[in-house]
Design a protein around this motif. Structure first.
Motif: not given
Lengths: 250, 260
Positions: A156-163, A175-196
């Motif tokens: 998430r911090i890495s995404i914040a640094r790009t933003l 973006p989601t490699t090495g993360l558990d499914p719940i955290t990976a899901g959160e990152i997916n949502q974050l990517m969509n939020k960022v794009q919007e």
């Protein structure tokens, strides 16, 4: 995620891209268009050259042949100053996050701002850091070191640094490699939020079908260094091609 | 035949390395003296290089002065020249032993730190991350460290010389009843600017070469954690060798100007 992309202009145009490392011909003639505000996923087996592709886009690796136009500028023809200027419009999310481990989270985020936006006051920089951290829900980590954060938080911090420099394009490398499914899901949502919120175009390199399903509007399959298939998630999932079918349904 | 081919390959690799380091050094001069300057990072690195090396350099210098005096004394006593001890030790320390030993300690401590730090940043893509954000990692990481080592090494050498002379005084004082004032009177009567200036100047170049080699090895690190280890190791080995080569050149040049 049904953006109308047909009438939008291309922000990335890749034509007949070729890249070899010695005798290993990784990319053998790849083409790709990404339109403004469009998210395109590039899918392929490990070692198929996906990461090499986006490193060519941002000029970290020089292509052997072909052209890459980003925001109308031919990457291979730019000098270092012009390339650095173009890079301020592109965010790059590394698979390893690549946070500066000797700096606090605040310093990590301030690093590009202090050097690229020298006209900004301290108050403006503080506000930008706060906004980026609040976007990823981690404002409380401001004075922590990267080593004190979990894998998901670092992503998430890495995404914040790009933003923080408000890029027009974001390149996501696994973006989601090495993360558990719940955290990976959160990152997916974050990517969509960022794009919007930031109206960015993006190329997403991933093996994670859940990630691609949620975040990408179009998928390009890279196989043997060329465009193998292209379509939406559903189209490819129902493809009759045995290789594609195996990839999507295994 | 195979052996000749291997030697040819080694020579080729060595020449490429020299060429690469030359280009890296030129880039330092191109980028190091252009705005914007990374003042904050330069100061931080000066602290890392200078302040954090004080204790190691101090202890080593003290022992160096003490041992040199104890070892030299019997020979001078044999020739009835014991009173020359402060003069002889001070000239040896200031002209040669102080700068070279301090530079070698710094090549080990600072060279390996820089090599490992930048190597680790390279393999964990932190340098790439700086590059893709449109900032200049070379300016932030390399120029700051090379400037810091170049500026701090002469100061460390002055510090080491001072401590070594105290160590030498202690050795003289233990063996014979020589006062502090008498010892340092003899030292300052012997020493001239022609001893000090070349010593300080060559320390500057020692610092520069330690910084450049450490940064070059780290910045161009490859092959994961194994590469980081190799970078740190090469930084120390090559920088130490370069210190001796530079010292040889410095002595020849000093001889031309001051007739040693």
């Amino acid at each position: 995620m049904n953006y109308k992309t047909k009438e939008r202009e291309n922000v990335i145009e890749i034509r007949d891209l070729k890249k070899s490392f010695g005798d290993n011909h990784v990319i053998r003639g790849f083409d790709l268009n990404v339109k403004d505000r469009e998210s395109v996923a590039v899918l392929g087996q490990s070692g198929s050259g996906k990461s090499v592709l986006i490193k060519c886009v941002i000029g970290l690796i020089t292509a052997d042949e072909g052209t890459i136009k980003v925001l109308g500028k031919a990457v291979e023809q730019l000098n270092q100053v012009e390339l650095d200027e173009l890079r301020t419009d592109i965010g790059f999310l590394f698979q390893s996050n690549a946070l500066y481990d000797s700096m606090t989270i605040r310093e990590n985020l301030e690093f590009p701002l202090r050097r690229l936006r020298r006209d900004k006051s301290k108050a403006e920089i503080d506000a930008a850091v706060q906004e980026a951290l609040e976007d990823v829900g981690l404002f409380h980590t401001l004075n922590l070191m990267p080593s004190e954060l979990s894998g998901g938080m670092r992503k998430r911090i890495s995404i914040a640094r790009t933003l923080i420099v408000q890029p027009k394009i974001i390149l996501y490398d696994e973006p989601t490699t090495g993360l558990d499914p719940i955290t990976a899901g959160e990152i997916n949502q974050l990517m969509n939020k960022v794009q919007e919120k930031y109206k960015t175009a993006s190329i997403i390199i991933s093996h994670d079908l859940d990630c691609i399903k949620v975040t990408a509007q179009r998928i390009v399959i890279l196989k043997n260094g060329i465009n193998y298939k292209e379509g939406t998630f559903e189209e490819l999932k129902n493809s009759e091609d045995p290789w594609v079918s195996a990839f999507f349904n295994t | 035949m195979i052996q000749t081919k291997g030697q040819f390959q080694s020579a080729k690799r060595f020449l490429f390395l020299v060429g690469d380091i030359g280009q890296f050094t030129l880039r330092f001069f191109r980028e190091g003296f252009h705005k914007p300057f990374e003042w904050k990072e330069i100061l931080k690195q000066c602290g890392e290089v200078g302040y954090r090396s004080l204790s190691l350099v101090g202890v080593t210098a003290f022992i160096m002065g003490l041992v040199l005096t104890i070892q030299s004394r019997p020979t001078l006593v044999e020739f009835g020249a014991e009173s020359w001890l402060p003069a002889m030790v001070s000239v040896s320390l200031i002209r040669e032993i102080g700068p070279v030993i301090t530079a070698l300690i710094c090549a080990g401590k600072i060279g390996s730190r820089i090599g490992a730090e930048l190597g680790s940043m390279r393999v964990t893509e932190q340098i790439d991350a700086m590059e893709v954000s449109g900032t200049n990692p070379f300016k932030y990481l390399v120029t700051t460290r090379v400037l810091a080592t170049s500026l701090m090494l002469p100061l460390l050498v002055i510090f080491a010389d001072t401590i070594a002379l105290y160590g030498s005084f202690l050795a003289v004082n233990i063996k014979g009843a020589v006062s502090f004032q008498l010892f340092f009177n003899q030292v300052f009567e012997t020493l001239e600017f022609s001893d000090l200036i070349p010593s300080i100047l060559k320390s500057f170049f020692f610092g520069f070469i330690i910084g450049i080699i450490g940064c070059y090895m780290g910045y161009n690190s490859k092959k994961g954690t194994e590469g980081v280890g190799k970078s740190a190791n090469s930084a120390v080995v090559v920088a130490s060798l370069m210190v001796f080569i530079l010292d040889l050149i410095a002595v020849q040049i000093t001889d031309l100007f001051y007739e040693l």
